[in-house]
Design a protein around this motif. Structure first.
Motif, PDB file in Angstrom:
ATOM      1  N   SER A  65     -10.315  11.798  10.776  1.00  0.00           N
ATOM      2  CA  SER A  65     -11.577  11.809  10.034  1.00  0.00           C
ATOM      3  C   SER A  65     -11.415  12.148   8.559  1.00  0.00           C
ATOM      4  CB  SER A  65     -12.533  12.825  10.671  1.00  0.00           C
ATOM      5  OG  SER A  65     -11.996  14.146  10.592  1.00  0.00           O
ATOM      6  N   ASN A  66     -10.197  12.194   8.063  1.00  0.00           N
ATOM      7  CA  ASN A  66      -9.965  12.675   6.696  1.00  0.00           C
ATOM      8  C   ASN A  66      -9.440  11.602   5.754  1.00  0.00           C
ATOM      9  OD1 ASN A  66      -7.408  12.409   7.827  1.00  0.00           O
ATOM     10  ND2 ASN A  66      -6.585  14.212   6.760  1.00  0.00           N
ATOM     11  N   ALA A  67      -9.633  10.326   6.076  1.00  0.00           N
ATOM     12  CA  ALA A  67      -9.074   9.255   5.250  1.00  0.00           C
ATOM     13  C   ALA A  67      -9.921   9.024   4.001  1.00  0.00           C
ATOM     14  CB  ALA A  67      -8.971   7.966   6.051  1.00  0.00           C
ATOM     15  N   VAL A  68      -9.255   8.928   2.868  1.00  0.00           N
ATOM     16  CA  VAL A  68      -9.895   8.617   1.596  1.00  0.00           C
ATOM     17  C   VAL A  68      -9.219   7.368   1.036  1.00  0.00           C
ATOM     18  CG1 VAL A  68     -10.335   9.383  -0.768  1.00  0.00           C
ATOM     19  CG2 VAL A  68     -10.461  11.023   1.120  1.00  0.00           C
ATOM     20  N   LEU A  69      -9.989   6.311   0.877  1.00  0.00           N
ATOM     21  CA  LEU A  69      -9.467   5.079   0.294  1.00  0.00           C
ATOM     22  C   LEU A  69      -9.619   5.147  -1.211  1.00  0.00           C
ATOM     23  CD1 LEU A  69      -8.390   2.141   0.638  1.00  0.00           C
ATOM     24  CD2 LEU A  69     -10.800   1.428   0.682  1.00  0.00           C
ATOM     25  N   TYR A  84       0.832  -1.192   0.000  1.00  0.00           N
ATOM     26  CA  TYR A  84       0.000   0.000   0.000  1.00  0.00           C
ATOM     27  C   TYR A  84       0.871   1.247   0.000  1.00  0.00           C
ATOM     28  CZ  TYR A  84       1.065   0.609   4.992  1.00  0.00           C
ATOM     29  OH  TYR A  84       1.709   0.806   6.193  1.00  0.00           O
ATOM     30  N   GLU A  85       0.220   2.367  -0.297  1.00  0.00           N
ATOM     31  CA  GLU A  85       0.859   3.674  -0.154  1.00  0.00           C
ATOM     32  C   GLU A  85      -0.102   4.613   0.547  1.00  0.00           C
ATOM     33  OE1 GLU A  85       3.856   3.741  -4.026  1.00  0.00           O
ATOM     34  OE2 GLU A  85       2.341   5.284  -3.828  1.00  0.00           O
ATOM     35  N   THR A  86       0.450   5.556   1.291  1.00  0.00           N
ATOM     36  CA  THR A  86      -0.358   6.603   1.907  1.00  0.00           C
ATOM     37  C   THR A  86       0.188   7.959   1.492  1.00  0.00           C
ATOM     38  OG1 THR A  86       0.956   6.754   3.939  1.00  0.00           O
ATOM     39  CG2 THR A  86      -0.815   5.116   3.898  1.00  0.00           C
ATOM     40  N   TYR A  87      -0.710   8.944   1.486  1.00  0.00           N
ATOM     41  CA  TYR A  87      -0.353  10.306   1.110  1.00  0.00           C
ATOM     42  C   TYR A  87      -1.053  11.254   2.081  1.00  0.00           C
ATOM     43  CZ  TYR A  87       0.547   7.843  -3.287  1.00  0.00           C
ATOM     44  OH  TYR A  87       0.983   6.947  -4.234  1.00  0.00           O
ATOM     45  N   LEU A 110     -16.107  15.551  -2.570  1.00  0.00           N
ATOM     46  CA  LEU A 110     -15.382  15.238  -1.338  1.00  0.00           C
ATOM     47  C   LEU A 110     -15.565  16.346  -0.302  1.00  0.00           C
ATOM     48  CD1 LEU A 110     -12.005  13.767  -2.676  1.00  0.00           C
ATOM     49  CD2 LEU A 110     -13.971  12.528  -1.776  1.00  0.00           C
ATOM     50  N   ALA A 111     -15.637  17.591  -0.773  1.00  0.00           N
ATOM     51  CA  ALA A 111     -15.732  18.719   0.148  1.00  0.00           C
ATOM     52  C   ALA A 111     -17.161  18.990   0.608  1.00  0.00           C
ATOM     53  CB  ALA A 111     -15.158  19.970  -0.516  1.00  0.00           C
ATOM     54  N   GLU A 112     -18.136  18.883  -0.320  1.00  0.00           N
ATOM     55  CA  GLU A 112     -19.486  19.346  -0.013  1.00  0.00           C
ATOM     56  C   GLU A 112     -20.575  18.315  -0.262  1.00  0.00           C
ATOM     57  OE1 GLU A 112     -20.269  23.151  -1.897  1.00  0.00           O
ATOM     58  OE2 GLU A 112     -18.116  23.419  -2.212  1.00  0.00           O
ATOM     59  N   GLY A 147      -3.087  20.095  -3.881  1.00  0.00           N
ATOM     60  CA  GLY A 147      -3.827  21.028  -4.715  1.00  0.00           C
ATOM     61  C   GLY A 147      -4.722  20.384  -5.742  1.00  0.00           C
ATOM     62  N   LYS A 148      -4.794  19.054  -5.780  1.00  0.00           N
ATOM     63  CA  LYS A 148      -5.616  18.368  -6.780  1.00  0.00           C
ATOM     64  C   LYS A 148      -6.943  17.934  -6.160  1.00  0.00           C
ATOM     65  CE  LYS A 148      -1.459  17.103  -9.267  1.00  0.00           C
ATOM     66  NZ  LYS A 148      -0.561  16.036  -9.736  1.00  0.00           N
ATOM     67  N   ALA A 149      -7.722  17.192  -6.913  1.00  0.00           N
ATOM     68  CA  ALA A 149      -9.071  16.846  -6.460  1.00  0.00           C
ATOM     69  C   ALA A 149      -9.046  16.130  -5.115  1.00  0.00           C
ATOM     70  CB  ALA A 149      -9.769  15.988  -7.514  1.00  0.00           C
ATOM     71  N   VAL A 150      -8.225  15.106  -5.016  1.00  0.00           N
ATOM     72  CA  VAL A 150      -7.981  14.477  -3.717  1.00  0.00           C
ATOM     73  C   VAL A 150      -6.727  15.151  -3.172  1.00  0.00           C
ATOM     74  CG1 VAL A 150      -7.641  12.312  -2.463  1.00  0.00           C
ATOM     75  CG2 VAL A 150      -8.985  12.328  -4.575  1.00  0.00           C
ATOM     76  N   ASP A 151      -6.939  16.268  -2.506  1.00  0.00           N
ATOM     77  CA  ASP A 151      -5.839  17.132  -2.073  1.00  0.00           C
ATOM     78  C   ASP A 151      -5.148  16.501  -0.873  1.00  0.00           C
ATOM     79  OD1 ASP A 151      -4.147  19.169  -1.224  1.00  0.00           O
ATOM     80  OD2 ASP A 151      -5.584  20.751  -1.706  1.00  0.00           O
ATOM     81  N   THR A 152      -3.916  16.061  -1.080  1.00  0.00           N
ATOM     82  CA  THR A 152      -3.209  15.355  -0.013  1.00  0.00           C
ATOM     83  C   THR A 152      -2.684  16.292   1.069  1.00  0.00           C
ATOM     84  OG1 THR A 152      -1.254  15.361  -1.467  1.00  0.00           O
ATOM     85  CG2 THR A 152      -2.601  13.373  -1.418  1.00  0.00           C
ATOM     86  N   ARG A 153      -2.926  17.593   0.929  1.00  0.00           N
ATOM     87  CA  ARG A 153      -2.676  18.510   2.038  1.00  0.00           C
ATOM     88  C   ARG A 153      -3.864  18.520   2.999  1.00  0.00           C
ATOM     89  NH1 ARG A 153      -1.785  23.697  -1.637  1.00  0.00           N
ATOM     90  NH2 ARG A 153      -3.901  22.962  -2.096  1.00  0.00           N
ATOM     91  N   GLU A 154      -5.002  18.024   2.504  1.00  0.00           N
ATOM     92  CA  GLU A 154      -6.233  18.014   3.301  1.00  0.00           C
ATOM     93  C   GLU A 154      -6.670  16.613   3.691  1.00  0.00           C
ATOM     94  OE1 GLU A 154     -10.895  19.527   2.889  1.00  0.00           O
ATOM     95  OE2 GLU A 154      -9.399  20.033   1.349  1.00  0.00           O
ATOM     96  N   TYR A 155      -6.465  15.660   2.765  1.00  0.00           N
ATOM     97  CA  TYR A 155      -6.934  14.300   2.997  1.00  0.00           C
ATOM     98  C   TYR A 155      -5.764  13.346   3.207  1.00  0.00           C
ATOM     99  CZ  TYR A 155     -11.222  16.228   1.012  1.00  0.00           C
ATOM    100  OH  TYR A 155     -12.319  17.008   0.755  1.00  0.00           O
ATOM    101  N   TYR A 156      -6.055  12.273   3.912  1.00  0.00           N
ATOM    102  CA  TYR A 156      -5.110  11.178   4.104  1.00  0.00           C
ATOM    103  C   TYR A 156      -5.521  10.079   3.131  1.00  0.00           C
ATOM    104  CZ  TYR A 156      -2.686   7.320   6.560  1.00  0.00           C
ATOM    105  OH  TYR A 156      -1.889   6.249   6.898  1.00  0.00           O
ATOM    106  N   ALA A 157      -4.825   9.997   2.008  1.00  0.00           N
ATOM    107  CA  ALA A 157      -5.193   9.063   0.954  1.00  0.00           C
ATOM    108  C   ALA A 157      -4.437   7.751   1.122  1.00  0.00           C
ATOM    109  CB  ALA A 157      -4.895   9.668  -0.412  1.00  0.00           C
TER     110      ALA A 157
END
Length: 407
Positions: free
Chosen positions: A33-37, A24-27, A372-374, A77-87
């Motif tokens: 509460s911000n995990a996106v699989l 696996y990889e994580t970003y 993802l945001a709204e 800065g992209k759709a799944v923003d890894t500054r906001e989400y834990y991917a």
């Protein structure tokens, strides 16, 4: 070596492996509460983007991939923003990029081969849940997947409805239609009839791989992923020329009389690249998992499968995709509605075929970012309109005869 073991794992078939390992990889950083699989497509891996993920597992296993599979959608800065989400992205069991599968080592020290248990999409979901438990991730903000990864995402909504707030299934369906099942069956038979397949026991330096069979299987896949319009635009009937890559013309002397066409060169070149990075047994295992998946199978209907899901769903489809059609996503939206789960169906006008979800990230990114945001009410999520009689004044699905095969 795979970095994370989830211990003994029993598959849907009833068979078990004593030590299931998952690459696996994580970003990004997890805040609780911000995990996106992220669920990868059929022959993808856990390597999603080149944007500085924390890589684990067998790095050599992904080295043959030319690039990350969704690098324009996931990252800072992209759709799944890894500054906001834990991917998080997990290589599914049965694959060949570091997770346990036919090519990995069995307890006796030999490759599993076809002794590896049959794998289902549900097994992928349960394995992902086990890994997330190991990582300390409970409820997910979202599960996002494309193609069969979208089936994986739908399975999360049905199997773990309390564990995910939002589900995005992109270029996906609740099940495959008979034509896709037939083409996948031909692809598997192409592998099994390669003289080097040897019943799936072809591993070892002294045994050639069934490359011809796997190449033909992949060529069938590429034809499934393109539309008639995109093939006409890319290739037409043009001859490829003397210096074209590929050329799997066999030993037919009469063949030299006829032109070697650009479409043949494309298929041959991509097949040659594919056999360098993928395992023939894994291709058979994963296509069977995709073919077997039916959202309604254990529940009686799609709506019943989604009845316990209280989150929101985004369905994205592409008008030129005859593999997972606009109508497939429309049917899913209706199932979510029947289950009283808010869902939006975002239709993208495209003639790229099924490949559109990968080659048109600019069409996927905005609705996904907003969702993802709204949720489904995001401004960038353009839900499929309905006309007065409620039947929907929608873009037509791409019928097979108009997309690839002449009627």
């Amino acid at each position: 070596m795979p970095v994370e073991s989830v211990g003994e794992f029993e598959f849907a078939s009833g068979e078990s492996v004593p030590d299931l390992t998952l690459a696996y990889e994580t970003y990004g950083e997890f805040d609780g509460s911000n995990a996106v699989l992220l669920c990868h497509a059929l022959t993808g891996s856990h390597h999603v983007t080149d944007a500085g993920g924390r890589r684990t597992g067998d790095e050599a296993g992904t080295a043959g991939q030319a690039r990350a599979w969704w690098g324009d959608v996931v990252g800072p800065g992209k759709a799944v923003d890894t500054r906001e989400y834990y991917a998080v992205c997990v290589n599914v069991p049965g694959s060949c990029y570091g997770s346990s599968g036919p090519a990995s080592e069995a307890p006796d020290g030999e490759p599993w081969g076809t002794r590896f248990p049959a794998v289902t999409v549900g097994d992928w979901t349960r394995a992902q849940r086990r890994l997330l438990d190991e990582l300390g991730v409970g409820r997910l903000h979202a599960v996002v997947g494309g193609s069969v990864g979208g089936m994986n995402a739908l399975d999360w909504a049905a199997r773990y409805p309390d564990d995910v707030r939002r589900v995005a299934a992109i270029a996906a369906a609740a099940r495959l239609d008979p034509q896709c099942l037939a083409l996948d069956a031909i692809a598997r038979r192409a592998i099994a009839t390669d003289p080097n397949w040897d019943g799936g026991d072809y591993y070892g330096d002294d045994h050639p791989d069934p490359d011809d069979g796997l190449a033909t299987a992949r060529q069938l896949g590429h034809v499934m992923y393109l539309s008639k319009a995109s093939m006409e635009r890319k290739f037409g009937r043009r001859a490829a020329g003397r210096d074209a890559r590929g050329g799997r013309r066999g030993d037919d002397p009469a063949g030299s009389f006829f032109p070697y066409r650009e479409v043949e060169s494309y298929l041959d070149y991509n097949a040659e690249r594919f056999v360098e990075r993928f395992d023939a047994n894994s291709y058979r295992y994963l296509t069977r998992a995709m073919d077997d998946y039916d959202l309604s199978a254990e529940y009686g209907s799609d709506a019943a499968a989604l009845a316990a899901f209280e989150g929101e769903a985004l369905l994205v489809s592409f008008t030129g995709d005859w593999h997972f059609t606009v109508e497939d996503s429309r049917t899913l939206r209706e199932a979510f509605a029947e289950a009283d789960a808010p869902a939006a169906h975002h239709v993208v006008e495209s003639d790229h075929g099924h490949d559109a979800f990968l080659v048109e990230p600019e069409s996927v990114g905005p609705p996904l970012r907003g969702f993802l945001a709204e949720g489904v009410d995001a401004r960038t999520v353009r839900d499929e309109p309905e006309d007065d009689d409620g039947t929907g004044d929608h873009p037509e699905r791409a019928p097979v005869h108009a997309s690839l095969f002449p009627g």
